[in-house]
Scaffold this motif. Structure first.
Motif, PDB file in Angstrom:
ATOM      1  N   ALA A   1      44.580  30.066  46.327  1.00 30.84           N
ATOM      2  CA  ALA A   1      44.251  28.759  45.728  1.00 30.84           C
ATOM      3  C   ALA A   1      42.747  28.521  45.738  1.00 30.84           C
ATOM      4  O   ALA A   1      42.187  28.024  44.748  1.00 30.84           O
ATOM      5  CB  ALA A   1      44.982  27.647  46.468  1.00 30.84           C
ATOM      6  N   GLU A   2      42.068  28.872  46.834  1.00 25.50           N
ATOM      7  CA  GLU A   2      40.613  28.696  46.906  1.00 25.50           C
ATOM      8  C   GLU A   2      39.911  29.580  45.881  1.00 25.50           C
ATOM      9  O   GLU A   2      38.993  29.141  45.187  1.00 25.50           O
ATOM     10  CB  GLU A   2      40.104  29.020  48.311  1.00 25.50           C
ATOM     11  N   PHE A   3      40.336  30.836  45.801  1.00 23.39           N
ATOM     12  CA  PHE A   3      39.774  31.763  44.818  1.00 23.39           C
ATOM     13  C   PHE A   3      39.957  31.223  43.405  1.00 23.39           C
ATOM     14  O   PHE A   3      39.025  31.146  42.614  1.00 23.39           O
ATOM     15  CB  PHE A   3      40.441  33.135  44.953  1.00 23.39           C
TER      16      PHE A   3
ATOM     17  N   MET B   1      39.953  41.119  39.041  1.00 22.95           N
ATOM     18  CA  MET B   1      39.298  40.308  40.057  1.00 22.95           C
ATOM     19  C   MET B   1      40.065  40.312  41.377  1.00 22.95           C
ATOM     20  O   MET B   1      41.255  40.001  41.403  1.00 22.95           O
ATOM     21  CB  MET B   1      39.178  38.864  39.566  1.00 22.95           C
ATOM     22  N   ALA B   2      39.369  40.634  42.446  1.00 17.83           N
ATOM     23  CA  ALA B   2      39.933  40.576  43.793  1.00 17.83           C
ATOM     24  C   ALA B   2      39.218  39.458  44.547  1.00 17.83           C
ATOM     25  O   ALA B   2      37.999  39.361  44.509  1.00 17.83           O
ATOM     26  CB  ALA B   2      39.724  41.905  44.515  1.00 17.83           C
ATOM     27  N   PRO B   3      39.972  38.608  45.235  1.00 23.94           N
ATOM     28  CA  PRO B   3      39.335  37.535  45.999  1.00 23.94           C
ATOM     29  C   PRO B   3      38.529  38.066  47.179  1.00 23.94           C
ATOM     30  O   PRO B   3      38.848  39.109  47.741  1.00 23.94           O
ATOM     31  CB  PRO B   3      40.511  36.703  46.520  1.00 23.94           C
TER      32      PRO B   3
ATOM     33  N   PHE C   1      34.409  36.301  45.161  1.00 24.15           N
ATOM     34  CA  PHE C   1      34.777  37.546  44.503  1.00 24.15           C
ATOM     35  C   PHE C   1      34.410  38.746  45.355  1.00 24.15           C
ATOM     36  O   PHE C   1      33.303  38.839  45.877  1.00 24.15           O
ATOM     37  CB  PHE C   1      34.064  37.573  43.154  1.00 24.15           C
ATOM     38  N   ASP C   2      35.344  39.702  45.491  1.00 29.06           N
ATOM     39  CA  ASP C   2      35.138  40.928  46.261  1.00 29.06           C
ATOM     40  C   ASP C   2      34.734  42.066  45.324  1.00 29.06           C
ATOM     41  O   ASP C   2      35.593  42.711  44.719  1.00 29.06           O
ATOM     42  CB  ASP C   2      36.428  41.263  47.004  1.00 29.06           C
ATOM     43  N   HIS C   3      33.437  42.293  45.193  1.00 35.98           N
ATOM     44  CA  HIS C   3      32.925  43.335  44.302  1.00 35.98           C
ATOM     45  C   HIS C   3      33.464  44.724  44.659  1.00 35.98           C
ATOM     46  O   HIS C   3      33.732  45.535  43.782  1.00 35.98           O
ATOM     47  CB  HIS C   3      31.389  43.393  44.347  1.00 35.98           C
TER      48      HIS C   3
ATOM     49  N   PHE D   1      44.737  42.241  42.959  1.00 32.21           N
ATOM     50  CA  PHE D   1      44.004  41.495  41.945  1.00 32.21           C
ATOM     51  C   PHE D   1      44.693  40.168  41.677  1.00 32.21           C
ATOM     52  O   PHE D   1      45.913  40.092  41.602  1.00 32.21           O
ATOM     53  CB  PHE D   1      43.875  42.307  40.656  1.00 32.21           C
ATOM     54  N   ARG D   2      43.898  39.133  41.526  1.00 35.75           N
ATOM     55  CA  ARG D   2      44.448  37.800  41.319  1.00 35.75           C
ATOM     56  C   ARG D   2      44.017  37.208  39.980  1.00 35.75           C
ATOM     57  O   ARG D   2      44.294  36.059  39.688  1.00 35.75           O
ATOM     58  CB  ARG D   2      44.045  36.858  42.455  1.00 35.75           C
TER      59      ARG D   2
END
Length: 136
Positions: free
Chosen positions: A31-33, A22-24, A118-120, A83-84
């Motif tokens: 923190a928001e992600f 997962m990439a924000p 989320f950054d697809h 990735f977070r």
């Protein structure tokens, strides 16, 4: 339970996992992600009928920035990942997971919510069978 040492580990033939690195969304803080994914999106995703029907397990693995220095000090990684977190989907077949992503309700309800955090474009997806080596 620890897997038996009498036999070699084997891949489970009855289940498969698909993982999404997962990439924000650009401009979103970690923190928001992190909060949105756990507190909002998890409820949206798990409320969909086909998710309840097709998945055996859905897990979220959240990176903790407090560990970044410790990891760097151990030379376990040479560079920071974009990735977070990792979304983990488990089902009896990859087709069952793909059915979710093609479902009309998923496309109508979940996909628009994904665009909030989320950054697809920068995500990575991996799929395959798995073996549990240690499970306490």
């Amino acid at each position: 339970m620890i897997s038996s040492t009498d036999s070699s580990p084997s891949l489970r033939p009855d289940r498969v996992r698909l993982v999404v690195l997962m990439a924000p969304k650009p401009g979103l803080s970690f923190a928001e992600f992190d909060r949105y994914w756990l507190d909002v999106h998890a409820k949206v995703f798990s409320s969909i009928a086909i998710v309840k029907r097709n998945l055996l397990k859905y897990e979220q693995f959240h990176l903790d920035p407090r560990y970044d220095e410790s990891i760097a000090a151990q030379s376990l990684a040479r560079s920071k990942s974009r990735f977070r977190g990792i979304a983990i989907f488990e089902a009896t077949s990859l087709d069952k997971i793909f059915e979710i992503f093609q479902d009309e309700e998923y496309l109508r309800v979940v996909v628009p919510d994904e665009h909030n955090f989320f950054d697809h474009e920068n995500a990575q997806i991996l799929a395959g069978p798995f073996a549990t080596i240690i499970d306490l």
